[in-house]
Design a protein around this motif. Structure first.
Motif, PDB file in Angstrom:
ATOM      1  N   ILE A  86       3.559 -16.872  -9.370  1.00 57.33           N
ATOM      2  CA  ILE A  86       4.949 -16.918  -8.890  1.00 57.33           C
ATOM      3  C   ILE A  86       4.996 -16.655  -7.388  1.00 57.33           C
ATOM      4  O   ILE A  86       5.724 -17.325  -6.656  1.00 57.33           O
ATOM      5  CB  ILE A  86       5.833 -15.928  -9.676  1.00 57.33           C
ATOM      6  N   ARG A  87       4.206 -15.683  -6.911  1.00 57.93           N
ATOM      7  CA  ARG A  87       4.150 -15.424  -5.460  1.00 57.93           C
ATOM      8  C   ARG A  87       3.657 -16.653  -4.710  1.00 57.93           C
ATOM      9  O   ARG A  87       4.195 -17.013  -3.659  1.00 57.93           O
ATOM     10  CB  ARG A  87       3.234 -14.233  -5.165  1.00 57.93           C
ATOM     11  N   SER A  88       2.633 -17.325  -5.245  1.00 60.66           N
ATOM     12  CA  SER A  88       2.111 -18.514  -4.563  1.00 60.66           C
ATOM     13  C   SER A  88       3.144 -19.637  -4.560  1.00 60.66           C
ATOM     14  O   SER A  88       3.263 -20.377  -3.584  1.00 60.66           O
ATOM     15  CB  SER A  88       0.801 -18.977  -5.189  1.00 60.66           C
ATOM     16  N   LEU A  89       3.913 -19.762  -5.639  1.00 65.32           N
ATOM     17  CA  LEU A  89       4.975 -20.773  -5.669  1.00 65.32           C
ATOM     18  C   LEU A  89       6.063 -20.461  -4.642  1.00 65.32           C
ATOM     19  O   LEU A  89       6.565 -21.369  -3.978  1.00 65.32           O
ATOM     20  CB  LEU A  89       5.583 -20.861  -7.073  1.00 65.32           C
ATOM     21  N   HIS A  90       6.391 -19.174  -4.491  1.00 62.84           N
ATOM     22  CA  HIS A  90       7.365 -18.775  -3.466  1.00 62.84           C
ATOM     23  C   HIS A  90       6.857 -19.133  -2.071  1.00 62.84           C
ATOM     24  O   HIS A  90       7.624 -19.657  -1.249  1.00 62.84           O
ATOM     25  CB  HIS A  90       7.656 -17.274  -3.535  1.00 62.84           C
ATOM     26  N   ARG A  91       5.582 -18.861  -1.817  1.00 59.67           N
ATOM     27  CA  ARG A  91       5.006 -19.211  -0.508  1.00 59.67           C
ATOM     28  C   ARG A  91       5.052 -20.721  -0.287  1.00 59.67           C
ATOM     29  O   ARG A  91       5.356 -21.188   0.812  1.00 59.67           O
ATOM     30  CB  ARG A  91       3.570 -18.695  -0.398  1.00 59.67           C
ATOM     31  N   GLU A  92       4.745 -21.474  -1.325  1.00 57.64           N
ATOM     32  CA  GLU A  92       4.761 -22.932  -1.210  1.00 57.64           C
ATOM     33  C   GLU A  92       6.177 -23.447  -0.931  1.00 57.64           C
ATOM     34  O   GLU A  92       6.374 -24.332  -0.096  1.00 57.64           O
ATOM     35  CB  GLU A  92       4.211 -23.553  -2.488  1.00 57.64           C
ATOM     36  N   VAL A  93       7.158 -22.888  -1.611  1.00 56.14           N
ATOM     37  CA  VAL A  93       8.558 -23.280  -1.377  1.00 56.14           C
ATOM     38  C   VAL A  93       8.960 -22.943   0.055  1.00 56.14           C
ATOM     39  O   VAL A  93       9.592 -23.756   0.740  1.00 56.14           O
ATOM     40  CB  VAL A  93       9.505 -22.597  -2.395  1.00 56.14           C
ATOM     41  N   ASP A  94       8.587 -21.750   0.517  1.00 57.81           N
ATOM     42  CA  ASP A  94       8.902 -21.361   1.888  1.00 57.81           C
ATOM     43  C   ASP A  94       8.255 -22.315   2.890  1.00 57.81           C
ATOM     44  O   ASP A  94       8.895 -22.738   3.854  1.00 57.81           O
ATOM     45  CB  ASP A  94       8.441 -19.921   2.169  1.00 57.81           C
ATOM     46  N   ASP A  95       7.000 -22.654   2.655  1.00 58.98           N
ATOM     47  CA  ASP A  95       6.285 -23.569   3.548  1.00 58.98           C
ATOM     48  C   ASP A  95       6.942 -24.951   3.549  1.00 58.98           C
ATOM     49  O   ASP A  95       7.170 -25.539   4.613  1.00 58.98           O
ATOM     50  CB  ASP A  95       4.818 -23.681   3.124  1.00 58.98           C
ATOM     51  N   LEU A  96       7.277 -25.449   2.372  1.00 56.72           N
ATOM     52  CA  LEU A  96       7.919 -26.769   2.294  1.00 56.72           C
ATOM     53  C   LEU A  96       9.311 -26.746   2.928  1.00 56.72           C
ATOM     54  O   LEU A  96       9.707 -27.721   3.585  1.00 56.72           O
ATOM     55  CB  LEU A  96       8.000 -27.235   0.840  1.00 56.72           C
ATOM     56  N   SER A  97      10.030 -25.657   2.761  1.00 54.93           N
ATOM     57  CA  SER A  97      11.352 -25.539   3.387  1.00 54.93           C
ATOM     58  C   SER A  97      11.237 -25.554   4.907  1.00 54.93           C
ATOM     59  O   SER A  97      12.041 -26.197   5.595  1.00 54.93           O
ATOM     60  CB  SER A  97      12.040 -24.251   2.937  1.00 54.93           C
ATOM     61  N   GLU A  98      10.242 -24.844   5.402  1.00 62.23           N
ATOM     62  CA  GLU A  98      10.020 -24.821   6.847  1.00 62.23           C
ATOM     63  C   GLU A  98       9.647 -26.206   7.362  1.00 62.23           C
ATOM     64  O   GLU A  98      10.175 -26.666   8.380  1.00 62.23           O
ATOM     65  CB  GLU A  98       8.915 -23.815   7.183  1.00 62.23           C
ATOM     66  N   ARG A  99       8.769 -26.894   6.650  1.00 60.85           N
ATOM     67  CA  ARG A  99       8.368 -28.243   7.060  1.00 60.85           C
ATOM     68  C   ARG A  99       9.556 -29.203   7.016  1.00 60.85           C
ATOM     69  O   ARG A  99       9.710 -30.061   7.892  1.00 60.85           O
ATOM     70  CB  ARG A  99       7.229 -28.744   6.178  1.00 60.85           C
ATOM     71  N   LEU A 100      10.402 -29.054   5.994  1.00 61.34           N
ATOM     72  CA  LEU A 100      11.586 -29.911   5.891  1.00 61.34           C
ATOM     73  C   LEU A 100      12.548 -29.640   7.042  1.00 61.34           C
ATOM     74  O   LEU A 100      13.097 -30.572   7.634  1.00 61.34           O
ATOM     75  CB  LEU A 100      12.286 -29.682   4.546  1.00 61.34           C
ATOM     76  N   SER A 101      12.729 -28.372   7.377  1.00 57.74           N
ATOM     77  CA  SER A 101      13.605 -28.033   8.507  1.00 57.74           C
ATOM     78  C   SER A 101      13.101 -28.661   9.793  1.00 57.74           C
ATOM     79  O   SER A 101      13.882 -29.207  10.582  1.00 57.74           O
ATOM     80  CB  SER A 101      13.692 -26.519   8.677  1.00 57.74           C
ATOM     81  N   GLU A 102      11.787 -28.591  10.012  1.00 60.95           N
ATOM     82  CA  GLU A 102      11.192 -29.204  11.206  1.00 60.95           C
ATOM     83  C   GLU A 102      11.393 -30.713  11.183  1.00 60.95           C
ATOM     84  O   GLU A 102      11.703 -31.326  12.213  1.00 60.95           O
ATOM     85  CB  GLU A 102       9.707 -28.864  11.293  1.00 60.95           C
ATOM     86  N   LEU A 103      11.232 -31.321  10.026  1.00 64.04           N
ATOM     87  CA  LEU A 103      11.417 -32.767   9.901  1.00 64.04           C
ATOM     88  C   LEU A 103      12.858 -33.151  10.224  1.00 64.04           C
ATOM     89  O   LEU A 103      13.105 -34.110  10.962  1.00 64.04           O
ATOM     90  CB  LEU A 103      11.059 -33.223   8.483  1.00 64.04           C
ATOM     91  N   LEU A 104      13.799 -32.376   9.685  1.00 59.06           N
ATOM     92  CA  LEU A 104      15.208 -32.686   9.926  1.00 59.06           C
ATOM     93  C   LEU A 104      15.591 -32.487  11.391  1.00 59.06           C
ATOM     94  O   LEU A 104      16.441 -33.202  11.917  1.00 59.06           O
ATOM     95  CB  LEU A 104      16.103 -31.840   9.018  1.00 59.06           C
ATOM     96  N   GLU A 105      14.962 -31.518  12.047  1.00 62.56           N
ATOM     97  CA  GLU A 105      15.238 -31.294  13.472  1.00 62.56           C
ATOM     98  C   GLU A 105      14.742 -32.456  14.328  1.00 62.56           C
ATOM     99  O   GLU A 105      15.312 -32.755  15.374  1.00 62.56           O
ATOM    100  CB  GLU A 105      14.559 -30.009  13.946  1.00 62.56           C
ATOM    101  N   ASN A 106      13.674 -33.111  13.878  1.00 64.83           N
ATOM    102  CA  ASN A 106      13.049 -34.163  14.673  1.00 64.83           C
ATOM    103  C   ASN A 106      13.501 -35.567  14.279  1.00 64.83           C
ATOM    104  O   ASN A 106      12.910 -36.545  14.725  1.00 64.83           O
ATOM    105  CB  ASN A 106      11.519 -34.061  14.573  1.00 64.83           C
ATOM    106  N   THR A 107      14.506 -35.672  13.444  1.00 69.15           N
ATOM    107  CA  THR A 107      15.013 -36.998  13.078  1.00 69.15           C
ATOM    108  C   THR A 107      16.436 -37.144  13.606  1.00 69.15           C
ATOM    109  O   THR A 107      17.107 -36.160  13.910  1.00 69.15           O
ATOM    110  CB  THR A 107      15.025 -37.191  11.539  1.00 69.15           C
TER     111      THR A 107
END
Length: 97
Positions: A62-83
């Motif tokens: 569950i902790r690893s899934l939380h980290r993965e969600v956080d990482d994907l959320s951060e990557r998505l935020s960066e993607l949205l900022e650059n589009t």
């Protein structure tokens, strides 16, 4: 005298098992179901894994899934900022479905 009876009755009731208690078989069944959900501990009938190990692995997973969600959320935020706004709007609408 009636107060004595009510106290003793309430004490005896608190000692009786309640219907909400979980039996050992139910706990074993739930632990087995958890084990089947974990990629780290494949459920094999020949390998008996302790309940504590399954619970520890569940917490780690569950902790690893939380980290993965956080990482994907951060990557998505960066993607949205650059589009541009139109592309970001399309991405947001796809994600909300």
């Amino acid at each position: 005298m009636s107060s004595r009876r009510s106290k003793s009755t309430s004490r005896s009731r608190s000692r009786q098992p309640t219907a909400s208690r979980i039996s050992d078989d139910q706990i074993n069944d739930l632990v087995s179901k958890l084990q089947q959900l974990l990629p780290e501990i494949p459920a094999r009938s020949s390998d008996k894994v302790s309940a504590s190990k399954v619970l520890q692995e569940t917490c780690s997973y569950i902790r690893s899934l939380h980290r993965e969600v956080d990482d994907l959320s951060e990557r998505l935020s960066e993607l949205l900022e650059n589009t541009d706004l139109a592309q970001a709007s399309i991405i947001r609408s796809l994600l909300s479905q």
